[in-house]
Design a protein around this motif. Structure first.
Motif, PDB file in Angstrom:
ATOM      1  N   GLU A   1       0.851  -1.192   0.000  1.00 61.98           N
ATOM      2  CA  GLU A   1       0.000   0.000   0.000  1.00 61.98           C
ATOM      3  C   GLU A   1       0.888   1.244   0.000  1.00 61.98           C
ATOM      4  OE1 GLU A   1      -3.257  -0.197  -0.169  1.00 61.98           O
ATOM      5  OE2 GLU A   1      -3.488  -2.345   0.194  1.00 61.98           O
ATOM      6  N   PRO A   2       0.410   2.374  -0.465  1.00 65.12           N
ATOM      7  CA  PRO A   2      -0.890   2.537  -1.113  1.00 65.12           C
ATOM      8  C   PRO A   2      -0.848   2.098  -2.580  1.00 65.12           C
ATOM      9  CG  PRO A   2       0.252   4.633  -1.073  1.00 65.12           C
ATOM     10  CD  PRO A   2       1.142   3.645  -0.360  1.00 65.12           C
ATOM     11  N   PHE A   3      -1.985   1.619  -3.041  1.00 65.58           N
ATOM     12  CA  PHE A   3      -2.128   1.305  -4.455  1.00 65.58           C
ATOM     13  C   PHE A   3      -2.163   2.625  -5.219  1.00 65.58           C
ATOM     14  CE2 PHE A   3      -4.339   0.302  -8.358  1.00 65.58           C
ATOM     15  CZ  PHE A   3      -3.829  -0.937  -8.699  1.00 65.58           C
ATOM     16  N   PRO A   4      -1.384   2.774  -6.269  1.00 70.33           N
ATOM     17  CA  PRO A   4      -1.376   4.057  -6.999  1.00 70.33           C
ATOM     18  C   PRO A   4      -2.704   4.279  -7.725  1.00 70.33           C
ATOM     19  CG  PRO A   4      -0.041   2.443  -8.156  1.00 70.33           C
ATOM     20  CD  PRO A   4      -0.483   1.790  -6.883  1.00 70.33           C
ATOM     21  N   GLU A   5      -3.540   5.109  -7.148  1.00 71.10           N
ATOM     22  CA  GLU A   5      -4.878   5.316  -7.719  1.00 71.10           C
ATOM     23  C   GLU A   5      -4.847   6.166  -8.972  1.00 71.10           C
ATOM     24  OE1 GLU A   5      -7.988   6.488  -5.071  1.00 71.10           O
ATOM     25  OE2 GLU A   5      -7.066   5.428  -3.408  1.00 71.10           O
ATOM     26  N   THR A   6      -3.887   7.076  -9.033  1.00 73.23           N
ATOM     27  CA  THR A   6      -3.827   7.974 -10.195  1.00 73.23           C
ATOM     28  C   THR A   6      -2.529   7.735 -10.965  1.00 73.23           C
ATOM     29  OG1 THR A   6      -2.630   9.702  -9.034  1.00 73.23           O
ATOM     30  CG2 THR A   6      -5.039   9.746  -8.872  1.00 73.23           C
ATOM     31  N   ASP A   7      -2.506   8.287 -12.165  1.00 72.22           N
ATOM     32  CA  ASP A   7      -1.316   8.096 -12.983  1.00 72.22           C
ATOM     33  C   ASP A   7      -0.113   8.838 -12.446  1.00 72.22           C
ATOM     34  OD1 ASP A   7      -1.843   6.493 -15.586  1.00 72.22           O
ATOM     35  OD2 ASP A   7      -3.662   7.566 -15.069  1.00 72.22           O
ATOM     36  N   ARG A   8      -0.387   9.918 -11.736  1.00 74.75           N
ATOM     37  CA  ARG A   8       0.732  10.646 -11.152  1.00 74.75           C
ATOM     38  C   ARG A   8       1.415   9.779 -10.078  1.00 74.75           C
ATOM     39  NH1 ARG A   8       0.891  17.022 -10.893  1.00 74.75           N
ATOM     40  NH2 ARG A   8       0.592  16.581 -13.071  1.00 74.75           N
ATOM     41  N   GLU A   9       0.591   9.113  -9.273  1.00 74.67           N
ATOM     42  CA  GLU A   9       1.152   8.224  -8.241  1.00 74.67           C
ATOM     43  C   GLU A   9       1.871   7.032  -8.889  1.00 74.67           C
ATOM     44  OE1 GLU A   9      -2.561   9.330  -5.270  1.00 74.67           O
ATOM     45  OE2 GLU A   9      -2.388   7.329  -6.114  1.00 74.67           O
ATOM     46  N   PHE A  10       1.266   6.544  -9.931  1.00 77.41           N
ATOM     47  CA  PHE A  10       1.854   5.427 -10.670  1.00 77.41           C
ATOM     48  C   PHE A  10       3.218   5.836 -11.236  1.00 77.41           C
ATOM     49  CE2 PHE A  10       2.440   2.635 -14.305  1.00 77.41           C
ATOM     50  CZ  PHE A  10       1.937   1.415 -13.874  1.00 77.41           C
ATOM     51  N   SER A  11       3.241   7.025 -11.839  1.00 75.65           N
ATOM     52  CA  SER A  11       4.493   7.511 -12.437  1.00 75.65           C
ATOM     53  C   SER A  11       5.575   7.710 -11.385  1.00 75.65           C
ATOM     54  CB  SER A  11       4.248   8.833 -13.167  1.00 75.65           C
ATOM     55  OG  SER A  11       3.346   8.635 -14.207  1.00 75.65           O
ATOM     56  N   LYS A  12       5.157   8.114 -10.183  1.00 73.62           N
ATOM     57  CA  LYS A  12       6.130   8.330  -9.106  1.00 73.62           C
ATOM     58  C   LYS A  12       6.824   7.006  -8.761  1.00 73.62           C
ATOM     59  CE  LYS A  12       8.088  10.498  -5.580  1.00 73.62           C
ATOM     60  NZ  LYS A  12       8.877   9.375  -5.084  1.00 73.62           N
ATOM     61  N   LEU A  13       6.043   5.939  -8.709  1.00 73.08           N
ATOM     62  CA  LEU A  13       6.637   4.625  -8.435  1.00 73.08           C
ATOM     63  C   LEU A  13       7.612   4.225  -9.542  1.00 73.08           C
ATOM     64  CD1 LEU A  13       3.609   2.525  -7.073  1.00 73.08           C
ATOM     65  CD2 LEU A  13       5.474   3.557  -5.786  1.00 73.08           C
ATOM     66  N   LEU A  14       7.206   4.512 -10.774  1.00 68.26           N
ATOM     67  CA  LEU A  14       8.108   4.190 -11.886  1.00 68.26           C
ATOM     68  C   LEU A  14       9.397   4.994 -11.777  1.00 68.26           C
ATOM     69  CD1 LEU A  14       5.759   3.979 -15.022  1.00 68.26           C
ATOM     70  CD2 LEU A  14       6.530   2.144 -13.528  1.00 68.26           C
ATOM     71  N   ASP A  15       9.263   6.269 -11.399  1.00 71.13           N
ATOM     72  CA  ASP A  15      10.466   7.102 -11.227  1.00 71.13           C
ATOM     73  C   ASP A  15      11.384   6.492 -10.167  1.00 71.13           C
ATOM     74  OD1 ASP A  15       9.571   8.847 -13.116  1.00 71.13           O
ATOM     75  OD2 ASP A  15       8.760  10.303 -11.691  1.00 71.13           O
ATOM     76  N   ASP A  16      10.790   6.050  -9.066  1.00 71.20           N
ATOM     77  CA  ASP A  16      11.591   5.442  -7.996  1.00 71.20           C
ATOM     78  C   ASP A  16      12.293   4.174  -8.489  1.00 71.20           C
ATOM     79  OD1 ASP A  16      10.692   7.447  -6.385  1.00 71.20           O
ATOM     80  OD2 ASP A  16       9.217   6.224  -5.306  1.00 71.20           O
ATOM     81  N   LEU A  17      11.582   3.396  -9.278  1.00 68.45           N
ATOM     82  CA  LEU A  17      12.173   2.158  -9.794  1.00 68.45           C
ATOM     83  C   LEU A  17      13.318   2.440 -10.764  1.00 68.45           C
ATOM     84  CD1 LEU A  17       8.902   0.087 -10.369  1.00 68.45           C
ATOM     85  CD2 LEU A  17      10.738  -0.500  -8.780  1.00 68.45           C
ATOM     86  N   ARG A  18      13.145   3.496 -11.550  1.00 67.67           N
ATOM     87  CA  ARG A  18      14.192   3.821 -12.537  1.00 67.67           C
ATOM     88  C   ARG A  18      15.503   4.210 -11.873  1.00 67.67           C
ATOM     89  NH1 ARG A  18      10.028   7.116 -15.177  1.00 67.67           N
ATOM     90  NH2 ARG A  18       8.892   5.700 -16.546  1.00 67.67           N
ATOM     91  N   GLU A  19      15.414   4.712 -10.665  1.00 64.29           N
ATOM     92  CA  GLU A  19      16.632   5.146  -9.971  1.00 64.29           C
ATOM     93  C   GLU A  19      17.435   3.983  -9.399  1.00 64.29           C
ATOM     94  OE1 GLU A  19      15.758   8.065  -7.028  1.00 64.29           O
ATOM     95  OE2 GLU A  19      14.804   9.411  -8.462  1.00 64.29           O
ATOM     96  N   LEU A  20      16.835   2.819  -9.353  1.00 62.51           N
ATOM     97  CA  LEU A  20      17.510   1.675  -8.730  1.00 62.51           C
ATOM     98  C   LEU A  20      18.646   1.134  -9.589  1.00 62.51           C
ATOM     99  CD1 LEU A  20      14.448  -0.403  -7.432  1.00 62.51           C
ATOM    100  CD2 LEU A  20      15.909   1.151  -6.126  1.00 62.51           C
ATOM    101  N   ASP A  21      19.617   0.573  -8.908  1.00 62.68           N
ATOM    102  CA  ASP A  21      20.665  -0.140  -9.607  1.00 62.68           C
ATOM    103  C   ASP A  21      20.053  -1.369 -10.277  1.00 62.68           C
ATOM    104  OD1 ASP A  21      23.778  -0.649  -9.780  1.00 62.68           O
ATOM    105  OD2 ASP A  21      22.787  -2.563  -9.364  1.00 62.68           O
ATOM    106  N   VAL A  22      20.612  -1.738 -11.386  1.00 61.07           N
ATOM    107  CA  VAL A  22      20.059  -2.845 -12.167  1.00 61.07           C
ATOM    108  C   VAL A  22      20.028  -4.159 -11.365  1.00 61.07           C
ATOM    109  CG1 VAL A  22      22.288  -3.448 -13.218  1.00 61.07           C
ATOM    110  CG2 VAL A  22      20.170  -3.932 -14.447  1.00 61.07           C
ATOM    111  N   ASN A  23      20.885  -4.263 -10.354  1.00 60.68           N
ATOM    112  CA  ASN A  23      20.914  -5.490  -9.557  1.00 60.68           C
ATOM    113  C   ASN A  23      20.194  -5.376  -8.211  1.00 60.68           C
ATOM    114  OD1 ASN A  23      22.332  -7.501 -11.094  1.00 60.68           O
ATOM    115  ND2 ASN A  23      24.041  -6.047 -11.053  1.00 60.68           N
ATOM    116  N   ASP A  24      19.547  -4.246  -8.003  1.00 61.20           N
ATOM    117  CA  ASP A  24      18.880  -4.062  -6.712  1.00 61.20           C
ATOM    118  C   ASP A  24      17.487  -4.696  -6.751  1.00 61.20           C
ATOM    119  OD1 ASP A  24      18.156  -3.332  -4.205  1.00 61.20           O
ATOM    120  OD2 ASP A  24      18.596  -1.199  -4.455  1.00 61.20           O
ATOM    121  N   LEU A  25      17.483  -5.987  -6.857  1.00 60.78           N
ATOM    122  CA  LEU A  25      16.229  -6.739  -6.979  1.00 60.78           C
ATOM    123  C   LEU A  25      15.350  -6.567  -5.745  1.00 60.78           C
ATOM    124  CD1 LEU A  25      14.443  -8.777  -8.463  1.00 60.78           C
ATOM    125  CD2 LEU A  25      15.873 -10.608  -7.528  1.00 60.78           C
ATOM    126  N   ARG A  26      15.996  -6.536  -4.595  1.00 63.39           N
ATOM    127  CA  ARG A  26      15.247  -6.445  -3.339  1.00 63.39           C
ATOM    128  C   ARG A  26      14.386  -5.169  -3.301  1.00 63.39           C
ATOM    129  NH1 ARG A  26      15.799  -8.942   1.423  1.00 63.39           N
ATOM    130  NH2 ARG A  26      15.097  -7.885   3.288  1.00 63.39           N
TER     131      ARG A  26
END
Lengths: 127, 320
Positions: free
Chosen positions: A49-74
């Motif tokens: 939680e929280p489930f990204p209800e809007t696209d802005r929230e969804f995009s924020k999660l994607l932004d966070d994921l993009r910052e990760l190292d390619v091997n940071d699976l955890r």
């Protein structure tokens, strides 16, 4: 964020490379699947939680994921709210998610790009 | 012989550029084969200044019979309803538009700006722009809801950003050759012959739409652009995949999501950040579903399609 792939910790102080002989970026489908399942077996808690209800929230999660190292699976699994079972009253699961390739058993969302099983789920689920 | 006059209001000239690329029939065919006499057009007209004004005045007085008045661009009303921000031949363009529409046998609005305001009329609409008979979805516009030209037809709306050139020339041929009465228009006064089917009709990605396989990044040839990249093909009325662009392709065939530019709401969501090239969802379900499909049906369809999906649907089958 860690940038040293050699030292990437898969949770218990042991690196992926020590345990599986490869980093997540080098791992094949089955090895990656095992890495994911092992982390959950060993008690990995992800952020459901929280489930990204809007696209802005969804995009924020994607932004966070993009910052990760390619091997940071955890962290990838934690941020995406990965779960090895269906979720919610509607029993949402990868099988119906539009990012899930049913034959390849793969999540095709570029920011995740991981093997997945039909009965799994994450909070980037979209139908 | 049918006299045609073409003027531009709040416009980028994109529809003129499109028109000049027409092929079936071409802009030249209109003159040589279909008897259209172009009195004046902003990019083609030879007259300047007072000579243009003289043509307009003669059309209004009836000295020159105005058979077809084509308008491209918005009707600009700023500031304070005067229209002074867009002057032409000595007075606000909006005044010329009103008088010429009253004089014309047929009035044809070309492109989103002339039909319902398009991008200039997007909030906060600083130029106080509107289309000839619509402002977005609301009927009325610059000429009023009840306007009909001398032929008895309301403004014929050919939307698009830009409109496909052959939609324009084919409609001009129809009215110039006396077949204007055969035109049937939809609720937004678009010719039904072009705007009853969907942009998705004829899309090469329809198989991926059916099997719910998504394009997840630009450049992928597999997958449907509706699920993630904001394609509005299933909700947009246009023949873009039936009458191809440049006789070659279409946005969706080339991997570019349809932006829904033939619908009154274009540009959707007022171009707010994060709304372009991204399918808008609520709790993971698309906010805008394919026309005629409800949420429950959509979810059932997805489950069934995923179950039935063949392996090739996940591959790039467009191997060169």
């Amino acid at each position: 964020m860690s940038t040293d792939t050699q030292e990437e910790d898969q949770g218990g102080g042991v690196s992926f490379e020590d345990r599986y002989g490869v980093t997540p970026a080098e791992a094949d489908h089955d090895t990656l699947l095992r890495m994911i399942e092992d982390m959950f077996t060993e008690g990995l808690k992800t952020q459901l939680e929280p489930f990204p209800e809007t696209d802005r929230e969804f995009s924020k999660l994607l932004d966070d994921l993009r910052e990760l190292d390619v091997n940071d699976l955890r962290q990838k699994l934690i941020i995406s709210g990965w779960k090895l079972s269906p979720h919610g009253e509607d029993e949402m699961r990868c099988q119906e998610c539009m990012y899930f390739l049913v034959h390849k058993r793969w999540c095709d969302l570029p920011e995740l790009d991981l093997p997945a099983e039909p009965e799994w789920w994450c909070r980037l689920w979209r139908i | 012989m049918a006299n045609l006059l073409w003027l531009q209001g709040g416009a980028c000239s994109g529809n003129t550029m499109s028109f000049l690329n027409a092929e079936e029939p071409s802009a030249c065919d209109l003159v040589t084969d279909f008897g259209i006499n172009v009195l004046w057009q902003p990019s083609l007209g030879l007259e300047l200044g007072d000579n243009v004004k003289s043509i307009l005045e003669k059309c209004i007085s009836g000295e020159i019979q105005l058979d077809i008045f084509v308008f491209e661009g918005t009707v600009i009303n700023a500031p304070d309803g005067t229209g002074e921000w867009n002057r032409f031949c000595g007075e606000p363009m909006k005044n010329w538009v009103k008088k010429l529409c009253d004089a014309a046998q047929y009035v044809v609005a070309i492109g989103d700006c002339a039909t319902w305001g398009g991008i200039p009329a997007t909030a906060p609409n600083p130029s106080d722009s509107e289309g000839l008979q619509f402002l977005k979805r609301a009927k009325g516009g610059a000429l009023g809801e009840n306007f009909v030209s001398k032929s008895g037809l309301p403004v014929i709306n050919i939307p698009g950003c830009p409109a496909h050139p052959d939609w324009v020339t084919q409609i001009l041929v129809a009215v110039a050759s006396g077949r204007g009465g055969d035109l049937t228009l939809d609720e937004f006064q678009r010719p039904k012959t072009f705007f009853s089917s969907f942009t998705q009709t004829g899309c090469t990605r329809n198989m991926h739409f059916a099997y719910k396989v998504s394009t997840t990044a630009f450049g992928q040839r597999k997958g449907c652009l509706f699920y993630d990249l904001g394609c509005r093909g299933p909700m947009t009325h246009s023949p873009c995949n039936r009458i191809l662009w440049n006789r070659q392709s279409s946005k969706t065939r080339a991997g570019m999501p349809c932006l829904g530019c033939t619908e009154p709401e274009f540009p959707f969501f007022d171009l707010a950040p994060g709304t372009v090239f991204k399918t808008q969802t609520v709790m993971g379900v698309p906010k805008d579903l394919p026309t005629g499909v409800d949420k429950k049906g959509y979810m059932k369809l997805t489950a069934a399609a995923k179950n039935a999906s063949p392996a090739w649907a996940e591959e790039d089958i467009f191997v060169v």
